[in-house]
Design an enzyme around this catalytic site. Structure first.
Site, PDB file in Angstrom:
ATOM      1  CE  LYS A  53      -4.379  -2.618   2.523  1.00 37.55           C
ATOM      2  NZ  LYS A  53      -4.805  -3.028   3.523  1.00 37.55           N
ATOM      3  CD  GLN A  97      -3.805  -4.395   6.339  1.00 39.51           C
ATOM      4  OE1 GLN A  97      -3.298  -3.176   5.454  1.00 39.51           O
ATOM      5  NE2 GLN A  97      -4.297  -5.646   6.034  1.00 39.51           N
ATOM      6  CG  ASP A 120      -9.955  -0.088   4.786  1.00 42.25           C
ATOM      7  OD1 ASP A 120      -9.493  -0.374   3.749  1.00 42.25           O
ATOM      8  OD2 ASP A 120      -8.418  -0.699   5.726  1.00 42.25           O
TER       9      ASP A 120
HETATM   10  N1  GUN Z   1      -7.417  -7.260   6.300  1.00 46.72           N
HETATM   11  C1  GUN Z   1      -7.294  -7.798   5.014  1.00 46.72           C
HETATM   12  N2  GUN Z   1      -8.054  -6.744   3.881  1.00 46.72           N
HETATM   13  C2  GUN Z   1      -7.990  -5.588   4.224  1.00 46.72           C
HETATM   14  C3  GUN Z   1      -8.625  -4.856   3.785  1.00 46.72           C
HETATM   15  O1  GUN Z   1      -8.350  -4.462   3.028  1.00 46.72           O
HETATM   16  N3  GUN Z   1      -7.562  -3.575   4.300  1.00 46.72           N
HETATM   17  C4  GUN Z   1      -7.918  -3.478   5.954  1.00 46.72           C
HETATM   18  N4  GUN Z   1      -7.623  -2.289   6.660  1.00 46.72           N
HETATM   19  N5  GUN Z   1      -7.264  -4.972   6.298  1.00 46.72           N
HETATM   20  C5  GUN Z   1      -7.257  -6.071   5.704  1.00 46.72           C
END
Ligand code: GUN
Length: 304
Positions: A53, A97, A120
């Site tokens: 990211k 996350q 998100d």
């Molecule tokens: N863990 C697995 N997929 C995601 C996601 O799309 N966003 C976040 N914040 N955590 C994750």
């Protein structure tokens, strides 16, 4: 032979579009989109996702800020960091996350993020907006699935779509997005009695479970569009002879390969279009997260 839906190519197109918009935003408003990422603990997959990211942010010219907290971090410490990002003018998107260590209440954490910076799309305000078809932030992976289908010119309206998996991150929001596009949607989950009946009915089949070979050849009909969200790492000792030969170079170099939830080799000849793993849905997630962050920055700049 199915058309392979190239998520890497589509995500690169999206990133190039974002790059141009970032230049324009800086020129007109002097604003650079900023993403704040909070990572708690040492989950290896989470570490890889967070660094991808951040790399994505760099590629398109965003500011990226990451806070890494120890596995023992308290809920109060995480909430404090969210508060800091909520108040920072240079941060337009906040992402915590997942998964979080067990001492931290995920719901409290996600609800502490300002819905205006919730790129998100996990805050109940944004989930509600998705249900009500109001403009908000949509979770990146399902948003990426719809974007892929649209950019490939695949009709959604009126078609039978089956979503296998009902997670908050993929299955539920994806089912809503398909419904908002006027598909007739069936959602399957662990308690579904006859999975095959529902997958056989699908003209569009989205699978997000995390079980290799869950969807077999006899479970899909000819001409189906397959979106495989699964990412399963198979090591050499666990691989079938077919997989060992199909992915020989991966096993030779890395001792493992990544496969999805569908039996790609058997199903691909029956499908009209299919996403590969890797290189399908995966790269779309980051592109859509960046798109959400740009959208937030534009709203803050009063351009939207
Ligand atoms: N863990 C697995 N997929 C995601 C996601 O799309 N966003 C976040 N914040 N955590 C994750």
């Amino acid at each position: 032979m199915a058309k392979l839906i190239n998520g890497t190519k589509i995500s690169n197109d999206i990133k190039n579009e974002i790059k141009e918009e970032v230049k324009e935003l800086e020129r007109i408003k002097g604003i650079k989109p900023g993403l704040g990422v909070i990572l708690v603990g040492e989950n290896p997959a989470s570490k890889v996702y967070v660094s991808s990211k951040q790399k994505g942010c760099e590629e398109v010219g965003f500011l990226s800020d990451a806070i890494k907290m120890p596995e023992t971090a308290t809920e109060a410490e995480v909430l404090k960091q969210i508060e800091i990002y909520n108040n920072r003018k240079d941060i337009h998107g906040i992402l915590v996350q997942l998964p979080l260590p067990s001492q931290i209440d995920k719901i409290k954490v996600l609800e502490a993020i300002s819905p205006l910076k919730d790129v998100d799309g996990f805050h109940p305000v944004n989930i509600g907006k998705l249900v009500a078809q109001e403009d908000g932030f949509v979770p990146a992976t399902p948003a990426g699935i719809i974007e892929m289908l649209k950019r490939e010119g695949i009709t959604i309206k009126g078609r039978n779509a089956t979503m296998v998996g009902h997670s908050e991150i993929v299955g539920k929001p994806c089912a809503l997005l398909l419904l908002n596009e006027w598909a007739t949607v069936t959602v399957c989950h662990i308690e579904t009695r006859d999975l095959k009946m529902h997958t056989l009915n699908a003209e569009i089949l989205v699978v997000a479970v995390g079980k290799p070979y869950l969807i077999k050849e006899d479970m899909v009909k000819d001409g189906v569009v397959i979106i495989d969200v699964g990412i399963n790492r198979i090591t050499t000792d666990k691989a079938s002879p077919e997989l060992l030969s199909w992915r020989k170079s991966d096993f030779d170099v890395k001792g493992a390969t990544l496969i999805g939830d569908v039996d790609f080799q058997k199903i691909e000849p029956k499908a009209s279009a299919i996403t590969p793993v890797p290189g399908g849905v995966g790269p779309m997630t980051i592109a859509m997260l960046l798109k959400n962050t740009l959208k937030s920055a534009k709203i803050f700049a009063q351009l939207k």
